[in-house]
Enzyme design. Structure first.
Site, PDB file in Angstrom:
ATOM      1  N   GLU A   1       0.861  -1.188   0.000  1.00  0.00           N
ATOM      2  CA  GLU A   1       0.000   0.000   0.000  1.00  0.00           C
ATOM      3  C   GLU A   1       0.898   1.239   0.000  1.00  0.00           C
ATOM      4  OE1 GLU A   1      -2.873   0.008   3.170  1.00  0.00           O
ATOM      5  OE2 GLU A   1      -3.656   1.983   2.602  1.00  0.00           O
TER       6      GLU A   1
ATOM      7  N   ASN B   1      -6.640   1.467   2.728  1.00  0.00           N
ATOM      8  CA  ASN B   1      -7.374   2.721   2.919  1.00  0.00           C
ATOM      9  C   ASN B   1      -6.928   3.783   1.915  1.00  0.00           C
ATOM     10  OD1 ASN B   1      -8.602   1.455   5.083  1.00  0.00           O
ATOM     11  ND2 ASN B   1      -7.248   2.342   6.614  1.00  0.00           N
TER      12      ASN B   1
ATOM     13  N   ASN C   1     -12.110  -0.888  -0.971  1.00  0.00           N
ATOM     14  CA  ASN C   1     -11.451  -1.433   0.219  1.00  0.00           C
ATOM     15  C   ASN C   1     -12.254  -1.085   1.463  1.00  0.00           C
ATOM     16  OD1 ASN C   1      -8.960  -2.436   1.731  1.00  0.00           O
ATOM     17  ND2 ASN C   1      -9.186  -0.381   2.594  1.00  0.00           N
ATOM     18  N   GLU C   2     -12.538  -2.086   2.276  1.00  0.00           N
ATOM     19  CA  GLU C   2     -13.167  -1.894   3.591  1.00  0.00           C
ATOM     20  C   GLU C   2     -14.244  -0.802   3.569  1.00  0.00           C
ATOM     21  OE1 GLU C   2     -10.122  -1.475   6.629  1.00  0.00           O
ATOM     22  OE2 GLU C   2      -9.577  -3.588   6.427  1.00  0.00           O
TER      23      GLU C   2
ATOM     24  N   TYR D   1      -6.659  -8.725  11.638  1.00  0.00           N
ATOM     25  CA  TYR D   1      -5.345  -8.545  12.266  1.00  0.00           C
ATOM     26  C   TYR D   1      -5.416  -9.039  13.698  1.00  0.00           C
ATOM     27  CZ  TYR D   1      -4.277  -5.645   8.212  1.00  0.00           C
ATOM     28  OH  TYR D   1      -4.060  -5.200   6.931  1.00  0.00           O
TER      29      TYR D   1
ATOM     30  N   GLU E   1      -6.291  -9.310   3.496  1.00  0.00           N
ATOM     31  CA  GLU E   1      -5.467  -8.644   4.516  1.00  0.00           C
ATOM     32  C   GLU E   1      -5.486  -9.517   5.760  1.00  0.00           C
ATOM     33  OE1 GLU E   1      -5.898  -4.484   5.461  1.00  0.00           O
ATOM     34  OE2 GLU E   1      -6.528  -4.020   3.410  1.00  0.00           O
TER      35      GLU E   1
ATOM     36  N   GLN F   1       1.577  -6.417   5.489  1.00  0.00           N
ATOM     37  CA  GLN F   1       1.908  -6.129   4.113  1.00  0.00           C
ATOM     38  C   GLN F   1       3.269  -6.741   3.813  1.00  0.00           C
ATOM     39  OE1 GLN F   1       1.074  -2.001   3.102  1.00  0.00           O
ATOM     40  NE2 GLN F   1      -0.869  -2.026   4.199  1.00  0.00           N
TER      41      GLN F   1
END
Ligand code: AHR
Length: 509
Positions: free
Chosen positions: A30, A75, A175-176, A247, A295, A355
């Site tokens: 990212e 993000n 994304n999200e 996460y 992710e 990442q």
């Protein structure tokens, strides 16, 4: 009297869960912190090539054999105008990057990343901006990347020096989008409609692409799993995957409980599969929606430092953000999460360790052009990616269990087995999640005939909090000689407390 910890596994060549899609070993870059600038790209550094890409970093990425890399966010993508990032570098604007409150110079963009990924032997999983942009921008980017020539955006690419299309097959629809932190956050109805219409248009441009619809940004989101159901009711006909993000971190300091967190990932995956299958049933559909766990990682060490930078020191170019320094127990957790993903490889077809460089990453570079080094988590990720190709077997497992502060019936050992028919190799990945006790292991390989142990690689024997650094890599794998193959098809031995094990077995015929 408590039972002696043990695991008995039976493997049969005909009991197969699934062919493993190699994209399960994907990763993620990212535009965040020092991932791109100072990570992959550092013009002027003697370690970099003529395009400014760090050769030492590329070598480490190749060591990991990363098949696919998600880009450019995260993000970040929800505020990204891709046109800023192509064409002559001198003409590219610097922008306020709102997701991470940084300054984005756009010196690396779609063109550079496509070239870097090729050098890394990876393909690109491209995310489009469905936060502040929509259908026209997504279509324009797809046309720029994949259409051969003779149209506005394909000719623009050619005018930028890239005659051949990039041929990007996998695309994420935002994304999200369920997260209130997301720039352009949407309700499930808003996102479902936008994703449906964007997907429809993108598949008209290039029917060969595969699309990922945004799932919930974690299983703890208030709308989970209704978000999955409602959005898929819109996108089912046009998409191929739904995304999952998660996460983990040892926030409580209870290591035994921390090593049980992969059971949470397991539950998350099962619920998403159920949601996809519910929508399929409701629509009398024929296809399965598969899962893209795009992710996943450990992320918590840097949280306070990140808040401070973003709140008090914004608009820096490549600030030090999300630089978690991983310890040995984090490596065990990454191993456990990989085992969980493999044990769902019939439905989890893609996954991205988030990442790859500097930002919650297995590969770090020292600031200001210093050396690159491998974090503890590099090793389980590399082992799985290198040795975990083939068919995921469906082992019969009998294993002792324990409870932890927030989990019940946790297996003392978590394991999975991969059969690589071409190389005639079986690899068993196993984590002993008891902190101090050995677990006896017995693997019955009855249907494979005569077998021998190639090697037993382990990460073990370190302090749970031991870390690596540029000064020295302490937590590195070792080869053990403690297992035996009895009668050619029964493996016996013990897995040491708190250990990541890669048991490679040769099938003689
Ligand atoms: O990987 C870091 C961030 O985590 C990503 O930008 C976002 O998608 C997630 O919340």
């Amino acid at each position: 009297m408590a039972q002696k910890p043990e695991i008995k596994i039976i493997l049969d060549r005909d009991y197969r869960l699934s062919d493993i899609d190699e994209r399960i070993y994907g990763s993620f870059i990212e535009h965040l912190g020092r991932a791109v600038y100072d990570g992959l790209y550092q013009p002027g550094n003697p370690l970099s090539d003529e395009m400014g890409f760090r050769k030492d970093v590329l070598d480490m990425v190749r060591e990991l054999k990363v098949p696919i890399i998600r880009y450019p966010g995260g993000n970040f993508v929800s505020g990204f105008d891709w046109l800023d990032s192509v064409g002559p570098k001198a003409d590219r604007p610097a922008r306020l990057e709102l997701a991470w409150r940084s300054l984005e110079t756009n010196q690396v963009g779609i063109q550079e990343f496509s070239k870097w990924a090729r050098l890394a032997d990876s393909s690109v999983m491209m995310a489009v901006n469905l936060g502040t942009r929509g259908i026209p921008e997504a279509c324009a980017l797809l046309e720029y990347c994949n259409h051969p020539s003779g149209t506005k955006y394909s000719d623009l690419r050619i005018s930028h020096g890239d005659k051949e299309p990039y041929g990007i097959k996998t695309w994420c629809l935002g994304n999200e989008m369920d997260g209130p932190w997301q720039i352009g956050h949407k309700t499930m109805e808003e996102y479902g409609r936008l994703a449906e219409e964007t997907a429809k248009a993108m598949k008209l441009i290039d029917p060969s692409i595969e699309l990922v619809s945004c799932g919930s940004s974690s299983k703890d989101m208030p709308d989970f799993p209704q978000w999955e159901v409602t959005t898929l009711e819109h996108t089912y006909d046009y998409v191929d995957y739904i995304s999952l993000h998660s996460y983990y971190g040892n926030k409580s300091g209870d290591s035994l409980d921390y090593l049980a967190c992969s059971d949470d990932m397991d539950g998350f995956i099962k619920t998403v599969i159920a949601s996809c299958d519910f929508v399929k049933a409701k629509k009398r559909g024929k296809k399965d929606i598969n899962l893209s766990f795009d992710e996943w990682n450990v992320w918590f060490h840097s949280n306070e430092a990140d808040d401070d930078i973003m709140q008090n020191h914004p608009w820096q170019q490549h600030p030090t953000l999300l630089e978690d320094i991983y310890n040995f127990e984090d490596a065990l957790v990454v191993g456990l999460l990989l085992i969980t993903l493999l044990n769902h490889s019939d439905r989890v077809k893609m996954a991205c360790l988030a990442q790859l460089v500097n930002v919650i990453a297995p590969i770090m570079t020292e600031p200001n052009g210093g050396k690159a080094w491998r974090q503890t988590i590099f090793y389980p990720y590399m082992h799985a990616s290198v040795y975990g190709r083939g068919v995921c077997l469906m082992p019969s497992v009998k294993v002792t269990k324990h409870d932890t502060a927030t989990h019940e019936n946790v297996t003392d050992v978590a394991c999975t087995a991969v059969y690589n028919e071409e190389n005639k190799e079986i690899t068993v990945f196993a984590v002993n999640r008891l902190l101090d006790s050995n677990v006896d292991i017995n693997i019955d390989l009855r249907s494979f005939g005569n077998c021998s142990i190639i090697e037993h690689i382990a990460l073990e024997g370190f302090d749970l909090k031991a870390v690596n650094s540029a000064q020295g890599e302490t937590v590195v794998p070792k080869n053990l000689n403690t297992l035996s193959m009895d009668g050619g098809s029964v493996l016996n031995g013990a897995l040491h407390g708190a250990s990541w094990n890669v048991i490679r077995i040769k099938v003689e015929k």
